[in-house]
Enzyme design. Structure first.
Site, PDB file in Angstrom:
ATOM      1  NE  ARG A 161     -52.176 -15.565  23.969  1.00 53.76           N
ATOM      2  CZ  ARG A 161     -53.114 -15.164  23.101  1.00 53.76           C
ATOM      3  NH1 ARG A 161     -52.990 -14.048  22.421  1.00 53.76           N
ATOM      4  NH2 ARG A 161     -54.212 -15.866  22.955  1.00 53.76           N
ATOM      5  CB  SER A 212     -51.645 -21.579  27.090  1.00 56.52           C
ATOM      6  OG  SER A 212     -52.961 -21.937  26.760  1.00 56.52           O
ATOM      7  CD  GLU A 303     -49.461 -17.758  26.306  1.00 58.67           C
ATOM      8  OE1 GLU A 303     -49.707 -18.619  25.435  1.00 58.67           O
ATOM      9  OE2 GLU A 303     -50.336 -17.087  26.882  1.00 58.67           O
TER      10      GLU A 303
END
Ligand SMILES: Cc1cc2nc3c(=O)[nH]c(=O)nc-3n(C[C@H](O)[C@H](O)[C@H](O)COP(=O)(O)OP(=O)(O)OC[C@H]3O[C@@H](n4cnc5c(N)ncnc54)[C@H](O)[C@@H]3O)c2cc1C
Length: 319
Positions: A161, A212, A303
């Site tokens: 990520r 998320s 995130e």
């Protein structure tokens, strides 16, 4: 000449449906227009923010006192197994096109909301694959020099990520060369639809969320890893444990702050159940972080990208 609107509410452009207005707002349908928008921000002495599909963005209640540039460059060119696609192309729409062409390699990413540029910047991924695996070259505009750079995969810093583009917000992804492999259109489409069906079955695609909220943390405690593997009957990958499991084990499912709530279906989804404010989301995220730290000894990291909070380009929820 591109047009600039003033005081444009940003909430409708985000999947969370949260956030105040942008002082200035424009769209860029080409690299030339993007340069023009950046020059406008520079002349006004204001910061700029890039908006893709808004599916990984938490905008402050006060909005953004700068220039929001929404990317709308949508060109796609195919040559054999190579596709050059612009940053404003819808990721899942592009994956459906690759299926029509019988090109394999992106099936597991189907259903990830947002645009190609946002996906490259965050190295979006699912079910063990990520976009960095197929992005051979990324073209980025440097916001200061306004030079167009071509970065090969090994120079893009792709990791879980993350990417060079996430770490350096002056680099704006404008397009990417994706190298896929030859497959059968029917087989590729079948895999794409299988991925979408798996996502739909989790009933999470229609929530107001950013997917998320936290990254899956690297865990060093062998006892915690053993507990996760026994509980889930899964091997932990790259020493990462799903943040959702940690949040769930900390007893936080359904926890609310105002209209912001930890989803009952997936504890790493912090959802807007109605008219939640950014402040409520932040207070909920802080609560989740501190409870997981106390209960599991693990520090979660966001995130989600935060926009319009005190520190420029802040990646973490303010403490
Ligand atoms: C229901 C749901 C499910 C999700 N599932 C997943 C999943 O399985 N896997 C996953 O990885 N993510 C998932 N996400 C998160 C999100 O879809 C991805 O992070 C997506 O790639 C973000 O793209 P975007 O265009 O919406 O970016 P935006 O939200 O518009 O922007 C996110 C950040 O990237 C920056 N940015 C956007 N475009 C560019 C660009 N061209 N150049 C430089 N910076 C840019 C923005 O300034 C911002 O800081 C999910 C989100 C939702 C709502």
């Amino acid at each position: 000449m591109i047009a600039f609107q003033e005081h444009v509410p940003l909430a409708p452009f985000t999947s969370l449906k949260i956030g105040g207005p942008a002082r200035f707002f424009t769209t860029a349908a080409s690299v030339t227009e993007l340069r023009e928008a950046l020059l406008f921000a520079r002349e006004k002495g204001l910061p700029f923010g890039i908006l893709g599909g808004g599916s990984n963005l938490l905008v402050s209640d006060d909005g953004f006192r700068g220039v929001i540039i929404r990317l709308q460059m949508e060109g796609v060119r195919r040559s054999g197994c190579e596709i050059e696609a612009e940053a404003g192309v819808d990721l899942t729409g592009l994956i459906y096109r690759t299926a029509d062409w019988g090109l394999s390699g992106m099936e597991s990413l189907a259903g990830i909301p947002g645009l190609l540029g946002g996906a490259v910047r965050g190295n979006a991924g699912a079910y063990g694959s990520c976009i960095g695996e197929v992005a051979a070259t990324v073209f980025a505009l440097h916001a200061e020099s306004l030079a167009l750079l071509a970065l090969e995969r090994e120079d893009c810093g792709f990791s879980y990520r993350s990417s060079r583009f996430k770490l350096d917000p002056r680099l704006i992804v404008v397009s990417a060369l994706l190298v896929l492999s030859k497959g059968e259109p029917e087989a590729v489409r079948h895999k794409v639809e299988g991925t979408i069906a798996k996502r739909t079955a989790r009933h999470l695609q229609c929530e107001k969320s950013v997917g998320s909220f936290f990254m899956n943390p690297v865990v060093t405690d062998p006892e915690l890893i053993r507990r996760f593997e026994t509980d889930q009957q899964l091997r932990c990958r790259e020493s990462r444990i799903p943040a959702g499991w940690l949040i769930d084990q900390s007893g936080l499912r359904n926890t609310r702050v105002g209209a912001a709530m930890v989803s009952a279906l997936h504890a790493n989804y912090l959802i807007n159940t109605g008219e939640a404010s950014a402040d409520e989301m932040i207070r909920l995220a802080r609560l989740v972080k501190s409870r997981v730290r106390d209960a599991m000894g693990v520090q979660l990291q966001e995130e989600v990208s935060c926009l319009g909070f005190p520190a420029p380009e802040q990646q973490e929820v303010p403490r």
